[in-house]
Design an enzyme around this catalytic site. Structure first.
Site, short mmCIF file in Angstrom:
data_model
loop_
_atom_site.label_atom_id
_atom_site.label_comp_id
_atom_site.label_asym_id
_atom_site.label_seq_id
_atom_site.Cartn_x
_atom_site.Cartn_y
_atom_site.Cartn_z
N HIS A 145 0.96 -1.22 0.00
CA HIS A 145 -0.02 0.00 0.00
C HIS A 145 0.79 1.22 0.09
O HIS A 145 1.96 1.19 0.41
CB HIS A 145 -1.04 -0.12 1.27
CG HIS A 145 -0.37 -0.21 2.39
ND1 HIS A 145 0.06 0.89 3.48
CD2 HIS A 145 -0.14 -1.25 3.10
CE1 HIS A 145 0.65 0.81 4.45
NE2 HIS A 145 0.21 -0.69 4.37
N ASP A 147 -0.13 4.48 1.03
CA ASP A 147 -0.45 5.32 2.32
C ASP A 147 0.34 4.87 3.35
O ASP A 147 0.95 3.76 3.69
CB ASP A 147 -1.81 5.73 2.45
CG ASP A 147 -2.63 4.11 2.80
OD1 ASP A 147 -1.91 3.00 2.53
OD2 ASP A 147 -3.52 4.32 3.49
N ASP A 180 6.12 -0.31 6.57
CA ASP A 180 4.91 -0.41 6.52
C ASP A 180 4.61 0.91 5.72
O ASP A 180 4.06 1.83 6.44
CB ASP A 180 4.36 -0.39 7.83
CG ASP A 180 2.66 -0.70 8.00
OD1 ASP A 180 2.36 -1.08 6.59
OD2 ASP A 180 2.14 -0.46 8.86
N GLU A 214 -5.10 1.78 2.47
CA GLU A 214 -5.08 0.53 3.23
C GLU A 214 -4.97 0.96 4.72
O GLU A 214 -5.55 0.14 5.60
CB GLU A 214 -3.56 -0.32 3.23
CG GLU A 214 -3.72 -1.67 3.76
CD GLU A 214 -3.23 -1.56 5.49
OE1 GLU A 214 -3.40 -2.46 5.99
OE2 GLU A 214 -2.56 -0.58 5.68
#
Length: 361
Positions: A145, A147, A180, A214
């Site tokens: 993802h 974001d 992440d 996400e």
């Protein structure tokens, strides 16, 4: 393919698709994503196809770090906490497209089919396909993802919105999204680029799906859920799918699901000096939540298989946000809302969680 998601290095090893057909949908014993694993037994088969790892080799560190630096450089505008912070994933999507452009069909000189899909301005998803030779056979990487969760620079010892290095050897990379999930975006982008450069003859198509939105569930229909609704991921159902998203650098072989919840209490607004004339919505909500959490943990205690699969925690339900209309310290609020999430592990009780979610709606 064995993909090492360490934040400081990325490596891929490819073996022949023709060597052992029943291993393509498995994972390695360490849980790293396994695309085309060639077993020792398969290598002894008659006339096996030559291994591809010598031709494909490893992913170079420098292009990976250079791309990751660009992505983290955008991370301040990728924070996802609407309405205050609305990410612009198209910034990352464009970096991905630019990195793959030399080996994409758009240039006429490469095999990669690259497609951007947007459901709202500035928030793109990217689907990349390396076509295989056998129709209907596919392996996919999904979940990278674009974001990130918000970061308050005043709480960090370094700038979260730029890529920096820890130590003289520069082996540890730092910045919001390193693990992440911008590190995974950069890693899989480099994987797809290498496939496009080397052009190995694979039976399976390899598809990578980079997604928007996400990190937030209050806005729907613009990320992977939109892609699924429109049928754009239907072809992935015929082969193994690896969800590439973990908030750490270690391999992830399983993950929990998430259900957002909101609990609103309505009382009676009044001056705190005359508390007997008010009904305190905050106290109502705290008492209600305590009862709900008690029932939750009684109904869904730790499961014996969680230790087997090395889950760090059992299923949880907890508050993460307070909100109320506002007012002075001398006012007892007439309404307030507590919001939070349920994180559930994929154990046999998952069906009961789904039923609870439906009942809450």
């Amino acid at each position: 393919a064995v993909v090492d998601t360490d934040t400081s290095y990325a490596h891929i090893v490819l073996s022949s698709t023709q060597s052992c057909s029943n291993t393509e949908s498995s994972s390695t014993s360490t849980g790293l994503p396994s695309l085309l694993t060639q077993s020792a037994a398969a290598s002894k088969m008659a006339s096996p196809a030559p291994p591809l790892k010598d031709a494909v080799g490893g992913l170079d560190r420098d292009p990976f770090v250079a791309l990751l630096a660009k992505l983290i450089g955008e991370s301040q505008r990728l924070q996802n906490d609407p309405p205050a912070l609305v990410p612009q994933e198209d910034l990352v999507a464009q970096h991905v497209v630019d990195a793959l452009r030399p080996v994409s069909t758009d240039t006429g000189g490469g095999p990669l089919v690259v497609r951007k899909v947007s459901y709202t301005d500035g928030r793109s998803n990217v689907i990349v396909e390396y076509p295989g030779t056998v129709p209907g056979r596919v392996v996919s990487f999904v979940g990278m993802h674009m974001d990130v969760v918000p970061a308050n620079p005043s709480e960090w010892d370094f700038d979260p919105f730029s890529l920096t290095f820890e130590g003289d050897d520069k082996e540890k990379l730092r910045g919001r999204g390193t693990t992440d999930c911008l590190g995974h975006v950069a890693l899989v982008t480099q994987l797809m680029r290498r496939l496009g450069e080397v052009k190995p003859p694979l039976k399976h198509s390899v598809i990578a799906v980079f997604i928007a939105n996400e990190e937030n569930s209050s806005v729907t229909g613009i990320g992977v859920d939109g892609l699924v609704k429109d049928g754009l991921l239907d072809k992935l159902k015929t082969g193994p799918l690896f969800w590439i998203d973990t908030a750490d650098k270690q391999p992830c072989i399983g993950t929990g699901g998430m259900i957002p919840w909101h609990l609103k209490a309505t009382g009676k607004l009044f001056h705190s000096g005359l508390a007997h004339k008010a009904i305190n919505s905050m106290e109502l909500n705290m008492d209600a939540l305590k009862e709900i959490q008690t029932r939750f943990y009684n109904d869904f205690p730790a499961h014996e298989k969680e230790k087997l699969y090395k889950f760090a925690t059992p299923s949880t339900m907890k508050p993460t946000k307070w909100s109320y209309p506002g007012g002075g310290l001398n006012q007892i609020p007439g309404e307030c809302t507590i919001s939070g999430d349920i994180r559930f592990n994929p154990c046999p009780e998952v069906l009961r969680f789904s039923l609870i979610a439906l009942e809450m709606k």
